[in-house]
Design an enzyme around this catalytic site. Sequence first.
Site, PDB file in Angstrom:
ATOM      1  N   TYR A 186     -14.342   3.347  11.936  1.00 13.61           N
ATOM      2  CA  TYR A 186     -12.657   3.413  11.196  1.00 13.61           C
ATOM      3  C   TYR A 186     -11.902   4.022  12.304  1.00 13.61           C
ATOM      4  O   TYR A 186     -10.916   3.339  12.739  1.00 13.61           O
ATOM      5  CB  TYR A 186     -12.896   4.103   9.852  1.00 13.61           C
TER       6      TYR A 186
ATOM      7  N   SER B  61      -3.317   6.394  13.950  1.00 14.99           N
ATOM      8  CA  SER B  61      -4.300   7.552  13.387  1.00 14.99           C
ATOM      9  C   SER B  61      -4.534   8.859  14.233  1.00 14.99           C
ATOM     10  O   SER B  61      -4.850   8.499  15.167  1.00 14.99           O
ATOM     11  CB  SER B  61      -4.897   7.423  12.251  1.00 14.99           C
TER      12      SER B  61
ATOM     13  N   ARG C 127      -4.724  21.633   8.022  1.00 14.31           N
ATOM     14  CA  ARG C 127      -4.448  19.759   8.605  1.00 14.31           C
ATOM     15  C   ARG C 127      -2.529  19.711   8.639  1.00 14.31           C
ATOM     16  O   ARG C 127      -2.184  20.901   8.358  1.00 14.31           O
ATOM     17  CB  ARG C 127      -4.418  18.524   7.842  1.00 14.31           C
TER      18      ARG C 127
ATOM     19  N   ASP D  50     -16.429  17.316   9.517  1.00 14.08           N
ATOM     20  CA  ASP D  50     -14.593  17.179   9.157  1.00 14.08           C
ATOM     21  C   ASP D  50     -14.365  18.578  10.825  1.00 14.08           C
ATOM     22  O   ASP D  50     -15.387  19.283  10.712  1.00 14.08           O
ATOM     23  CB  ASP D  50     -14.594  18.729   8.335  1.00 14.08           C
TER      24      ASP D  50
ATOM     25  N   ASN E 299      -1.628  13.636   8.459  1.00 12.35           N
ATOM     26  CA  ASN E 299      -2.199  13.504   7.048  1.00 12.35           C
ATOM     27  C   ASN E 299      -1.033  13.476   6.046  1.00 12.35           C
ATOM     28  O   ASN E 299      -0.313  13.903   5.578  1.00 12.35           O
ATOM     29  CB  ASN E 299      -3.164  14.606   6.357  1.00 12.35           C
TER      30      ASN E 299
ATOM     31  N   LYS F 142      -9.137   1.943  14.862  1.00 11.27           N
ATOM     32  CA  LYS F 142      -7.904   2.486  15.636  1.00 11.27           C
ATOM     33  C   LYS F 142      -7.586   2.239  16.436  1.00 11.27           C
ATOM     34  O   LYS F 142      -6.685   2.387  17.681  1.00 11.27           O
ATOM     35  CB  LYS F 142      -7.165   3.809  14.641  1.00 11.27           C
TER      36      LYS F 142
ATOM     37  N   GLY G 121       0.881  -1.469   0.059  1.00  8.87           N
ATOM     38  CA  GLY G 121       0.160   0.470   0.426  1.00  8.87           C
ATOM     39  C   GLY G 121       1.002   1.149   0.161  1.00  8.87           C
ATOM     40  O   GLY G 121       1.792   0.753   0.256  1.00  8.87           O
ATOM     41  N   TYR G 122      -0.098   2.270  -0.155  1.00 15.61           N
ATOM     42  CA  TYR G 122       1.106   3.714  -0.246  1.00 15.61           C
ATOM     43  C   TYR G 122       1.871   3.794   1.467  1.00 15.61           C
ATOM     44  O   TYR G 122       2.874   3.941   0.345  1.00 15.61           O
ATOM     45  CB  TYR G 122      -0.129   4.864   0.473  1.00 15.61           C
TER      46      TYR G 122
ATOM     47  N   PHE H  44       0.735  -2.686   8.647  1.00 15.57           N
ATOM     48  CA  PHE H  44      -0.367  -1.289   7.841  1.00 15.57           C
ATOM     49  C   PHE H  44      -1.432  -1.509   7.163  1.00 15.57           C
ATOM     50  O   PHE H  44      -2.262  -1.134   7.140  1.00 15.57           O
ATOM     51  CB  PHE H  44       0.933  -0.996   7.292  1.00 15.57           C
TER      52      PHE H  44
HETATM   53  P1  NAD Z   1      -3.293   1.660   1.396  1.00 11.78           P
HETATM   54  O1  NAD Z   1      -4.645   1.202   1.318  1.00 11.78           O
HETATM   55  O2  NAD Z   1      -2.668   2.054   0.441  1.00 11.78           O
HETATM   56  O3  NAD Z   1      -2.738   0.378   2.327  1.00 11.78           O
HETATM   57  C1  NAD Z   1      -2.750  -1.073   3.003  1.00 11.78           C
HETATM   58  C2  NAD Z   1      -2.488  -1.842   2.000  1.00 11.78           C
HETATM   59  O4  NAD Z   1      -3.322  -2.789   3.327  1.00 11.78           O
HETATM   60  C3  NAD Z   1      -3.246  -2.430   0.944  1.00 11.78           C
HETATM   61  O5  NAD Z   1      -2.180  -2.511   0.241  1.00 11.78           O
HETATM   62  C4  NAD Z   1      -3.890  -3.133   1.116  1.00 11.78           C
HETATM   63  O6  NAD Z   1      -4.151  -4.190   0.089  1.00 11.78           O
HETATM   64  C5  NAD Z   1      -3.309  -4.226   2.280  1.00 11.78           C
HETATM   65  N1  NAD Z   1      -4.489  -4.661   3.115  1.00 11.78           N
HETATM   66  C6  NAD Z   1      -5.566  -4.418   3.718  1.00 11.78           C
HETATM   67  N2  NAD Z   1      -6.341  -5.446   4.610  1.00 11.78           N
HETATM   68  C7  NAD Z   1      -5.934  -6.443   4.510  1.00 11.78           C
HETATM   69  C8  NAD Z   1      -5.833  -8.145   4.775  1.00 11.78           C
HETATM   70  N3  NAD Z   1      -6.928  -8.343   5.902  1.00 11.78           N
HETATM   71  N4  NAD Z   1      -4.772  -8.747   4.880  1.00 11.78           N
HETATM   72  C9  NAD Z   1      -3.280  -8.522   4.002  1.00 11.78           C
HETATM   73  N5  NAD Z   1      -3.585  -7.421   3.492  1.00 11.78           N
HETATM   74  C10 NAD Z   1      -4.323  -6.070   3.540  1.00 11.78           C
HETATM   75  O7  NAD Z   1      -3.477   2.794   2.739  1.00 11.78           O
HETATM   76  P2  NAD Z   1      -2.244   3.388   3.751  1.00 11.78           P
HETATM   77  O8  NAD Z   1      -2.393   4.661   3.535  1.00 11.78           O
HETATM   78  O9  NAD Z   1      -0.249   2.657   2.756  1.00 11.78           O
HETATM   79  O10 NAD Z   1      -2.726   3.199   5.201  1.00 11.78           O
HETATM   80  C11 NAD Z   1      -1.247   2.166   5.862  1.00 11.78           C
HETATM   81  C12 NAD Z   1      -2.206   2.141   7.636  1.00 11.78           C
HETATM   82  O11 NAD Z   1      -1.891   3.161   8.229  1.00 11.78           O
HETATM   83  C13 NAD Z   1      -3.385   1.525   7.647  1.00 11.78           C
HETATM   84  O12 NAD Z   1      -3.988   0.795   8.436  1.00 11.78           O
HETATM   85  C14 NAD Z   1      -4.011   3.315   7.583  1.00 11.78           C
HETATM   86  O13 NAD Z   1      -5.203   2.569   8.535  1.00 11.78           O
HETATM   87  C15 NAD Z   1      -3.563   3.918   8.532  1.00 11.78           C
HETATM   88  N6  NAD Z   1      -3.415   5.341   8.196  1.00 11.78           N
HETATM   89  C16 NAD Z   1      -3.001   6.026   6.928  1.00 11.78           C
HETATM   90  C17 NAD Z   1      -3.487   7.103   6.663  1.00 11.78           C
HETATM   91  C18 NAD Z   1      -3.541   8.074   5.410  1.00 11.78           C
HETATM   92  O14 NAD Z   1      -4.257   8.640   5.491  1.00 11.78           O
HETATM   93  N7  NAD Z   1      -3.048   7.176   4.711  1.00 11.78           N
HETATM   94  C19 NAD Z   1      -3.816   7.964   8.166  1.00 11.78           C
HETATM   95  C20 NAD Z   1      -3.615   7.492   9.358  1.00 11.78           C
HETATM   96  C21 NAD Z   1      -3.266   6.119   8.965  1.00 11.78           C
HETATM   97  C1  UD1 Z   2      -9.432  11.835   6.756  1.00 13.72           C
HETATM   98  C2  UD1 Z   2      -9.626  11.752   7.444  1.00 13.72           C
HETATM   99  C3  UD1 Z   2      -9.477  10.880   8.482  1.00 13.72           C
HETATM  100  C4  UD1 Z   2      -7.628  10.625   8.162  1.00 13.72           C
HETATM  101  C5  UD1 Z   2      -7.310  11.249   7.170  1.00 13.72           C
HETATM  102  C6  UD1 Z   2      -5.582  10.458   7.213  1.00 13.72           C
HETATM  103  C7  UD1 Z   2     -12.610  12.504   7.173  1.00 13.72           C
HETATM  104  C8  UD1 Z   2     -13.653  12.835   7.871  1.00 13.72           C
HETATM  105  N1  UD1 Z   2     -11.028  11.733   7.799  1.00 13.72           N
HETATM  106  O1  UD1 Z   2      -8.673  13.503   7.367  1.00 13.72           O
HETATM  107  O2  UD1 Z   2      -9.867   9.737   9.575  1.00 13.72           O
HETATM  108  O3  UD1 Z   2      -7.433   9.985   9.482  1.00 13.72           O
HETATM  109  O4  UD1 Z   2      -7.854  11.366   6.385  1.00 13.72           O
HETATM  110  O5  UD1 Z   2      -5.320  11.855   6.015  1.00 13.72           O
HETATM  111  O6  UD1 Z   2     -12.318  11.278   5.972  1.00 13.72           O
HETATM  112  N2  UD1 Z   2     -10.889  18.606   1.330  1.00 13.72           N
HETATM  113  C9  UD1 Z   2     -11.524  20.047   0.439  1.00 13.72           C
HETATM  114  N3  UD1 Z   2     -11.667  18.784  -0.099  1.00 13.72           N
HETATM  115  C10 UD1 Z   2     -11.303  17.635  -0.847  1.00 13.72           C
HETATM  116  C11 UD1 Z   2     -10.809  16.979  -0.039  1.00 13.72           C
HETATM  117  C12 UD1 Z   2     -10.680  17.677   1.040  1.00 13.72           C
HETATM  118  O7  UD1 Z   2     -11.564  20.846   0.892  1.00 13.72           O
HETATM  119  O8  UD1 Z   2     -12.155  17.031  -2.391  1.00 13.72           O
HETATM  120  C13 UD1 Z   2      -9.575  19.581   2.784  1.00 13.72           C
HETATM  121  C14 UD1 Z   2     -11.031  19.277   4.316  1.00 13.72           C
HETATM  122  O9  UD1 Z   2     -11.731  19.608   4.558  1.00 13.72           O
HETATM  123  C15 UD1 Z   2      -9.864  18.795   5.521  1.00 13.72           C
HETATM  124  C16 UD1 Z   2      -8.398  18.659   4.100  1.00 13.72           C
HETATM  125  O10 UD1 Z   2      -9.108  18.899   2.945  1.00 13.72           O
HETATM  126  O11 UD1 Z   2      -9.887  20.460   5.292  1.00 13.72           O
HETATM  127  C17 UD1 Z   2      -8.151  17.229   4.602  1.00 13.72           C
HETATM  128  O12 UD1 Z   2      -9.045  16.530   4.321  1.00 13.72           O
HETATM  129  P1  UD1 Z   2      -8.422  15.039   4.130  1.00 13.72           P
HETATM  130  O13 UD1 Z   2      -7.123  14.688   2.627  1.00 13.72           O
HETATM  131  O14 UD1 Z   2     -10.060  14.587   3.851  1.00 13.72           O
HETATM  132  O15 UD1 Z   2      -7.826  15.146   5.562  1.00 13.72           O
HETATM  133  P2  UD1 Z   2      -8.836  15.088   6.840  1.00 13.72           P
HETATM  134  O16 UD1 Z   2      -9.799  15.029   7.370  1.00 13.72           O
HETATM  135  O17 UD1 Z   2      -7.872  15.700   8.201  1.00 13.72           O
END
Ligand code: NAD
Ligand code: UD1
Length: 335
Positions: free
Chosen positions: A149, A125, A231, A297, A179, A153, A10-11, A81
């Site tokens: 969600y 998160s 953010r 939000d 973020n 966490k 994943g990412y 992850f």
């Molecule tokens: P992502 O979806 O890109 O990566 C998650 C990966 O996990 C994917 O490749 C998916 O295929 C795999 N996956 C999901 N469920 C699975 C399972 N049961 N078994 C095996 N593989 C599985 O997400 P990400 O952005 O890389 O996030 C990674 C972690 O970080 C997640 O737990 C997410 O909740 C947490 N997180 C992400 C953010 C964000 O903004 N991206 C912010 C806070 C926390």
């Molecule tokens: C979102 C998730 C949060 C998660 C986080 C991960 C929601 C409500 N919350 O938060 O649970 O942990 O991502 O990074 O989804 N915005 C716009 N236009 C858009 C998209 C977003 O104006 O099309 C604004 C939002 O209102 C916010 C900011 O951009 O002010 C960031 O938004 P986003 O990237 O979705 O992140 P979070 O809201 O912080």
Amino acid sequence: MKILLTGGLGYIGSHTAVQALKDNYEVIIVDNLSNSKEEVVNKIRQITGKDVKFYKIDVCDKQKLELVFDENPDIFAVIHFAGFKAVGESVEKPLMYYQNNLISTINLLELMKKNGIVNFIFSSSATVYAPSKIMPLEESFPLEASNPYGRTKLFNEFILKDFQSANPEFNITLLRYFNPIGADDSGIIGEDPNGIPNNLMPYICKVAIGEFDHLDIFGNDYNTKDGTGVRDYIHVVDLATGHIKALKQIESNKNNGLKIYNLGTGKGYSVLDIVNTFNKVNGDLVKYEFTQRRAGDIDIYYASPKKAEKELGFKTEKTLEEMCKSSYNYVIKNK
Ligand code: NAD
Ligand code: UD1
């Protein structure tokens, strides 16, 4: 030293795999491809010139997961992850979220205990923090979740705390991400959400490559410097480095116990800051319109990164310009 990354395609996982390989860890990835593509395995190899072992396995499938531990008895640490992460989807399908995000952790802990592997790092998160008038958010602030969600966490954090108390030989580090945006400089890996993106940067990128006409900015009447939401955006490569710092802490101090760290920059940027910086570094590609606020939000949140800096030696290095540039570089190379 061998580490297991669940969700490593994943990412955030793929960027962490790259940093870990660059730092000479041996990397094993378990991913069920529910939100990623198998080709990322080769992309990680291409960037690093190193091999990585991949298992296409669902972490919730305990029998299959056990094979990974059987074949790799010398795993030093697990970074978990894998999970679902879309807030809106979690409201519609809460059981799917509880099932995937909780069972996966429980399976891992059971198998780690059985196999004598005691080092665990968890993707938490900033969403676990209760709304706060005081900024920046510190690790000791009250916790609360406002959607399924977020609750997965929070519940994971509770499970991990309980488990660690009962099993003090375990070292468990909870990393609360703010973020993440940006991509590896190569443009080979990056954020690739399915469907219409919910998050800001992926949406901006789709506008920049012409898939959408404009960005809707959700609200311009927040109590912030320009009325748009603020953010703490962190470059995903800095975030990945935070995991390596957490691993090093566990390596150097055998009795770590349970640790909690924010991974953020400590700086708040508004939606307009992001769009304007993106347009400045990539050309005037993103038009926007103000629309109503998005439900759920809040106006502003950002991290205190002090504890991570003091205890892990973690300091972000990348600028907002680099975050915007590398995000766009990835999408134009992969559209
Ligand atoms: P992502 O979806 O890109 O990566 C998650 C990966 O996990 C994917 O490749 C998916 O295929 C795999 N996956 C999901 N469920 C699975 C399972 N049961 N078994 C095996 N593989 C599985 O997400 P990400 O952005 O890389 O996030 C990674 C972690 O970080 C997640 O737990 C997410 O909740 C947490 N997180 C992400 C953010 C964000 O903004 N991206 C912010 C806070 C926390
Ligand atoms: C979102 C998730 C949060 C998660 C986080 C991960 C929601 C409500 N919350 O938060 O649970 O942990 O991502 O990074 O989804 N915005 C716009 N236009 C858009 C998209 C977003 O104006 O099309 C604004 C939002 O209102 C916010 C900011 O951009 O002010 C960031 O938004 P986003 O990237 O979705 O992140 P979070 O809201 O912080």
